[in-house]
Design a protein around this motif. Structure first.
Motif, PDB file in Angstrom:
ATOM      1  N   LEU A  72      12.763 -10.243  -5.753  1.00 46.83           N
ATOM      2  CA  LEU A  72      13.215  -9.798  -4.434  1.00 46.83           C
ATOM      3  C   LEU A  72      13.345  -8.282  -4.343  1.00 46.83           C
ATOM      4  O   LEU A  72      12.844  -7.656  -3.412  1.00 46.83           O
ATOM      5  CB  LEU A  72      14.588 -10.399  -4.110  1.00 46.83           C
ATOM      6  CG  LEU A  72      14.680 -11.880  -3.820  1.00 46.83           C
ATOM      7  CD1 LEU A  72      16.143 -12.302  -3.721  1.00 46.83           C
ATOM      8  CD2 LEU A  72      13.944 -12.225  -2.548  1.00 46.83           C
ATOM      9  N   ALA A  73      14.037  -7.706  -5.296  1.00 42.45           N
ATOM     10  CA  ALA A  73      14.481  -6.310  -5.181  1.00 42.45           C
ATOM     11  C   ALA A  73      13.638  -5.292  -5.930  1.00 42.45           C
ATOM     12  O   ALA A  73      13.575  -4.136  -5.523  1.00 42.45           O
ATOM     13  CB  ALA A  73      15.930  -6.200  -5.660  1.00 42.45           C
ATOM     14  N   TRP A  96       5.926  -9.319  -2.441  1.00 40.35           N
ATOM     15  CA  TRP A  96       6.366 -10.229  -1.379  1.00 40.35           C
ATOM     16  C   TRP A  96       5.223 -10.946  -0.673  1.00 40.35           C
ATOM     17  O   TRP A  96       5.332 -12.151  -0.410  1.00 40.35           O
ATOM     18  CB  TRP A  96       7.252  -9.485  -0.377  1.00 40.35           C
ATOM     19  CG  TRP A  96       8.682  -9.340  -0.802  1.00 40.35           C
ATOM     20  CD1 TRP A  96       9.143  -8.766  -1.949  1.00 40.35           C
ATOM     21  CD2 TRP A  96       9.831  -9.764  -0.079  1.00 40.35           C
ATOM     22  NE1 TRP A  96      10.514  -8.802  -1.974  1.00 40.35           N
ATOM     23  CE2 TRP A  96      10.962  -9.409  -0.837  1.00 40.35           C
ATOM     24  CE3 TRP A  96      10.006 -10.400   1.142  1.00 40.35           C
ATOM     25  CZ2 TRP A  96      12.258  -9.686  -0.415  1.00 40.35           C
ATOM     26  CZ3 TRP A  96      11.302 -10.665   1.563  1.00 40.35           C
ATOM     27  CH2 TRP A  96      12.412 -10.316   0.787  1.00 40.35           C
ATOM     28  N   PRO A  97       4.116 -10.285  -0.327  1.00 42.17           N
ATOM     29  CA  PRO A  97       3.050 -11.008   0.390  1.00 42.17           C
ATOM     30  C   PRO A  97       2.467 -12.181  -0.405  1.00 42.17           C
ATOM     31  O   PRO A  97       1.904 -13.103   0.187  1.00 42.17           O
ATOM     32  CB  PRO A  97       1.982  -9.927   0.635  1.00 42.17           C
ATOM     33  CG  PRO A  97       2.738  -8.644   0.620  1.00 42.17           C
ATOM     34  CD  PRO A  97       3.818  -8.847  -0.413  1.00 42.17           C
ATOM     35  N   ALA A 105       2.249  -7.025   4.078  1.00 42.27           N
ATOM     36  CA  ALA A 105       2.317  -5.847   3.211  1.00 42.27           C
ATOM     37  C   ALA A 105       3.783  -5.478   3.015  1.00 42.27           C
ATOM     38  O   ALA A 105       4.597  -5.619   3.933  1.00 42.27           O
ATOM     39  CB  ALA A 105       1.556  -4.671   3.813  1.00 42.27           C
ATOM     40  N   ALA A 106       4.092  -5.008   1.815  1.00 42.76           N
ATOM     41  CA  ALA A 106       5.464  -4.589   1.504  1.00 42.76           C
ATOM     42  C   ALA A 106       5.394  -3.471   0.477  1.00 42.76           C
ATOM     43  O   ALA A 106       4.606  -3.545  -0.467  1.00 42.76           O
ATOM     44  CB  ALA A 106       6.259  -5.768   0.954  1.00 42.76           C
ATOM     45  N   ARG A 107       6.210  -2.451   0.709  1.00 39.83           N
ATOM     46  CA  ARG A 107       6.266  -1.366  -0.270  1.00 39.83           C
ATOM     47  C   ARG A 107       7.644  -0.732  -0.241  1.00 39.83           C
ATOM     48  O   ARG A 107       8.307  -0.693   0.802  1.00 39.83           O
ATOM     49  CB  ARG A 107       5.186  -0.332  -0.012  1.00 39.83           C
ATOM     50  CG  ARG A 107       5.347   0.465   1.246  1.00 39.83           C
ATOM     51  CD  ARG A 107       4.216   1.483   1.429  1.00 39.83           C
ATOM     52  NE  ARG A 107       4.436   2.289   2.600  1.00 39.83           N
ATOM     53  CZ  ARG A 107       5.079   3.459   2.623  1.00 39.83           C
ATOM     54  NH1 ARG A 107       5.563   3.966   1.510  1.00 39.83           N
ATOM     55  NH2 ARG A 107       5.240   4.129   3.751  1.00 39.83           N
ATOM     56  N   SER A 108       8.061  -0.250  -1.400  1.00 43.73           N
ATOM     57  CA  SER A 108       9.308   0.501  -1.497  1.00 43.73           C
ATOM     58  C   SER A 108       9.103   1.881  -0.915  1.00 43.73           C
ATOM     59  O   SER A 108       8.007   2.445  -1.001  1.00 43.73           O
ATOM     60  CB  SER A 108       9.735   0.632  -2.966  1.00 43.73           C
ATOM     61  OG  SER A 108      10.148  -0.603  -3.458  1.00 43.73           O
TER      62      SER A 108
END
Length: 159
Positions: A37-38, A44-45, A53-56
Motif C-alpha cells: 500500500l504505502a 497499485w495498477p 497509474a500511480a506514483r509517489s
C-alpha cells in the motif's frame, strides 16, 4: 481542469458527511500488505483495477493517482504507521463536485493474515453524496476485488 479541495486532517475519517467503510481479508501479514500500500505505490495498477497509474511525489510525502475514465488525484499522505494504518487526503482533482476526500487503510492481524479496512471519507453537495451512496455496492466490489488481487500478487511474490 484540476481544482483544489478543502484540506482535511485525519479526524475527517470520523467526521466526514459521507463515510463508506469496507473490509476484506488477505492472507499476507500486515507488514507485507502495508508495504504494498504505502511503499510500492507504483504497483497499485497491478492489483487495483480502477487505478491506471500511480506514483509517489514529494519524496514520498504525496502521490499522484490516475483512474480509469481520466480522474486524477494529487494527494498528501497524512498517516504512515507500518503494519497498521496508511491514509491520504486528496488536495487537487479534476473530479466534479468533490469538496474533500480522505482515504484510510487500517490493517489488523488475524489468525490467517490481515483484516484490511478501507474508509472512504468524502464531502460534496447533497446530490453528490447521494450518488456516492448509490454507488456503494460497486465501490465495495472494487475494494474486495482489489484486496483479492493484491493477495494473489503477494502470494506469487513470496512463492
Amino acid at each position: 481542469m484540476a481544482r483544489r479541495l478543502r484540506s482535511v486532517d485525519l479526524d475527517f475519517v470520523r467526521t466526514a458527511p459521507l463515510r463508506l467503510v469496507f473490509a476484506a481479508e488477505a492472507s499476507a501479514a500486515p507488514t507485507v500488505v502495508y508495504r504494498a500500500l504505502a511503499e510500492e505505490v507504483d504497483g497499485w495498477p497491478s492489483w487495483f483495477t480502477a487505478v491506471t497509474a500511480a506514483r509517489s511525489t514529494g519524496a514520498g510525502a504525496g502521490r499522484e493517482i490516475r483512474l480509469k475514465g481520466g480522474t486524477v488525484f494529487h494527494e498528501t499522505i497524512v498517516a504512515k504507521e507500518p503494519g497498521e494504518r496508511y491514509a491520504y487526503r486528496v488536495d487537487e482533482t479534476n473530479a466534479p463536485a468533490l469538496q474533500a476526500l480522505l482515504e484510510e487503510w487500517r490493517l489488523a492481524p488475524t489468525a490467517t493474515g490481515t483484516r484490511v479496512q478501507w474508509t472512504f471519507a468524502a464531502d460534496g453537495p447533497a446530490a453528490f453524496r447521494y450518488v456516492l451512496r448509490l454507488g456503494r455496492p460497486a465501490l465495495g466490489r472494487a475494494f474486495r476485488d482489489a484486496v483479492r488481487n493484491l493477495d494473489k500478487r503477494l502470494a506469487a511474490a513470496s512463492a
